[in-house]
Design a protein around this motif. Sequence first.
Motif, PDB file in Angstrom:
ATOM      1  N   ASP A 171      21.987 -19.372 -11.125  1.00  0.00           N
ATOM      2  CA  ASP A 171      22.822 -19.648  -9.951  1.00  0.00           C
ATOM      3  C   ASP A 171      23.990 -20.538 -10.380  1.00  0.00           C
ATOM      4  OD1 ASP A 171      23.767 -19.911  -7.372  1.00  0.00           O
ATOM      5  OD2 ASP A 171      22.272 -21.396  -6.770  1.00  0.00           O
ATOM      6  N   PRO A 172      24.988 -19.960 -11.071  1.00  0.00           N
ATOM      7  CA  PRO A 172      26.080 -20.760 -11.633  1.00  0.00           C
ATOM      8  C   PRO A 172      27.112 -21.125 -10.570  1.00  0.00           C
ATOM      9  CG  PRO A 172      26.503 -18.452 -12.009  1.00  0.00           C
ATOM     10  CD  PRO A 172      25.151 -18.526 -11.323  1.00  0.00           C
ATOM     11  N   SER A 189      21.375 -10.893 -22.002  1.00  0.00           N
ATOM     12  CA  SER A 189      20.591 -11.037 -23.226  1.00  0.00           C
ATOM     13  C   SER A 189      19.289 -11.807 -23.023  1.00  0.00           C
ATOM     14  CB  SER A 189      21.426 -11.753 -24.300  1.00  0.00           C
ATOM     15  OG  SER A 189      21.585 -13.138 -23.980  1.00  0.00           O
ATOM     16  N   ARG A 190      19.061 -12.332 -21.811  1.00  0.00           N
ATOM     17  CA  ARG A 190      17.842 -13.129 -21.580  1.00  0.00           C
ATOM     18  C   ARG A 190      16.593 -12.241 -21.642  1.00  0.00           C
ATOM     19  NH1 ARG A 190      19.047 -17.310 -23.421  1.00  0.00           N
ATOM     20  NH2 ARG A 190      20.666 -15.919 -24.240  1.00  0.00           N
ATOM     21  N   LYS A 191      15.514 -12.831 -22.152  1.00  0.00           N
ATOM     22  CA  LYS A 191      14.233 -12.136 -22.197  1.00  0.00           C
ATOM     23  C   LYS A 191      13.478 -12.355 -20.887  1.00  0.00           C
ATOM     24  CE  LYS A 191      13.713 -12.774 -27.197  1.00  0.00           C
ATOM     25  NZ  LYS A 191      12.889 -13.413 -28.269  1.00  0.00           N
ATOM     26  N   GLY A 192      12.829 -11.307 -20.407  1.00  0.00           N
ATOM     27  CA  GLY A 192      12.040 -11.417 -19.193  1.00  0.00           C
ATOM     28  C   GLY A 192      12.786 -10.912 -17.972  1.00  0.00           C
ATOM     29  N   GLN A 193      12.553 -11.559 -16.844  1.00  0.00           N
ATOM     30  CA  GLN A 193      13.160 -11.194 -15.553  1.00  0.00           C
ATOM     31  C   GLN A 193      14.409 -12.041 -15.346  1.00  0.00           C
ATOM     32  OE1 GLN A 193      10.829 -12.460 -12.212  1.00  0.00           O
ATOM     33  NE2 GLN A 193      11.826 -11.065 -10.758  1.00  0.00           N
ATOM     34  N   VAL A 194      15.519 -11.404 -15.052  1.00  0.00           N
ATOM     35  CA  VAL A 194      16.777 -12.120 -14.863  1.00  0.00           C
ATOM     36  C   VAL A 194      17.303 -11.857 -13.462  1.00  0.00           C
ATOM     37  CG1 VAL A 194      19.110 -12.515 -15.732  1.00  0.00           C
ATOM     38  CG2 VAL A 194      17.292 -11.855 -17.321  1.00  0.00           C
ATOM     39  N   ILE A 195      17.579 -12.924 -12.719  1.00  0.00           N
ATOM     40  CA  ILE A 195      18.136 -12.849 -11.369  1.00  0.00           C
ATOM     41  C   ILE A 195      19.401 -13.695 -11.361  1.00  0.00           C
ATOM     42  CG2 ILE A 195      17.750 -13.318  -8.917  1.00  0.00           C
ATOM     43  CD1 ILE A 195      14.689 -13.340  -9.639  1.00  0.00           C
ATOM     44  N   VAL A 196      20.533 -13.076 -11.067  1.00  0.00           N
ATOM     45  CA  VAL A 196      21.811 -13.793 -11.072  1.00  0.00           C
ATOM     46  C   VAL A 196      22.401 -13.793  -9.669  1.00  0.00           C
ATOM     47  CG1 VAL A 196      24.098 -13.995 -12.122  1.00  0.00           C
ATOM     48  CG2 VAL A 196      22.199 -13.022 -13.452  1.00  0.00           C
ATOM     49  N   CYS A 197      22.822 -14.944  -9.197  1.00  0.00           N
ATOM     50  CA  CYS A 197      23.357 -15.115  -7.842  1.00  0.00           C
ATOM     51  C   CYS A 197      24.887 -15.173  -7.871  1.00  0.00           C
ATOM     52  CB  CYS A 197      22.852 -16.420  -7.225  1.00  0.00           C
ATOM     53  SG  CYS A 197      21.091 -16.722  -7.397  1.00  0.00           S
ATOM     54  N   GLU A 198      25.503 -14.648  -6.838  1.00  0.00           N
ATOM     55  CA  GLU A 198      26.962 -14.757  -6.664  1.00  0.00           C
ATOM     56  C   GLU A 198      27.303 -14.416  -5.220  1.00  0.00           C
ATOM     57  OE1 GLU A 198      29.924 -15.455  -7.263  1.00  0.00           O
ATOM     58  OE2 GLU A 198      30.283 -15.802  -9.398  1.00  0.00           O
TER      59      GLU A 198
END
Length: 235
Positions: A161-162, A187-196
Amino acid sequence: MWSYYGNKNRIAKHYPKPIYDTIIEPFSGSAWYSVLNRNKNIILNEKYDVVYNIWNWLINDCDSNTILNNSDFYEGEDIKTKSLRKEHLDLIGFCINRASVAPCSIVQKWSCQSKDKPNWASTTSFQLKRIAKLLPEIKHWKTNFGDYKDLPNIEATWFIDPPYQVGGEFYKESNIDYEELAEWCKSRKGQVIVCENDNANWLPFEPLLEFAGVRRRTTEVMWTNKRVSNQIKLL
């Protein structure tokens, strides 16, 4: 856990549930996604020293009674007159002025909503009592001070959540190369959730929900590497 600019208090529950036992928030802020999933192994990373120091104090040095014994404030009161640790004053400073990017010192009128005691900061008191209640449940969390790029790439649920591409410039630490951040997220390993929000274009975001913000209605968008049902919700 407290009021902060861009916090996810109202909408954290609408993001995908974590599928790993470890959750990493590279831009922790007030960490509402982690609060919602607080029984997990939580790693909070933060570059803004004020926010990092609050988390470090809450997790490692503070107890619930310390919060409860300093939960009553009144309109116009200057909290700097209190003989409290800086981290404690900064926490209260966020609570007395909704959705601010930095702690304040004067109790604002908006937090005084009690009919019986119109000058009592009831909303601030509610926040602090909630923190005191949750505090014993976050003592296993870990904190890290530094840039998101220095975090080890381990398999986990990454809740990213940048500072937003539009609006994120108000944060104290907001110098983001979004093209670089996009590649890092992918490139992250696993589950990636990005907010915007829906003004962003640095990842192929999809709508998550529409809700009323402090000033206007806004559409929250998300990118994830794990496919989920994507029907926009109204809040």
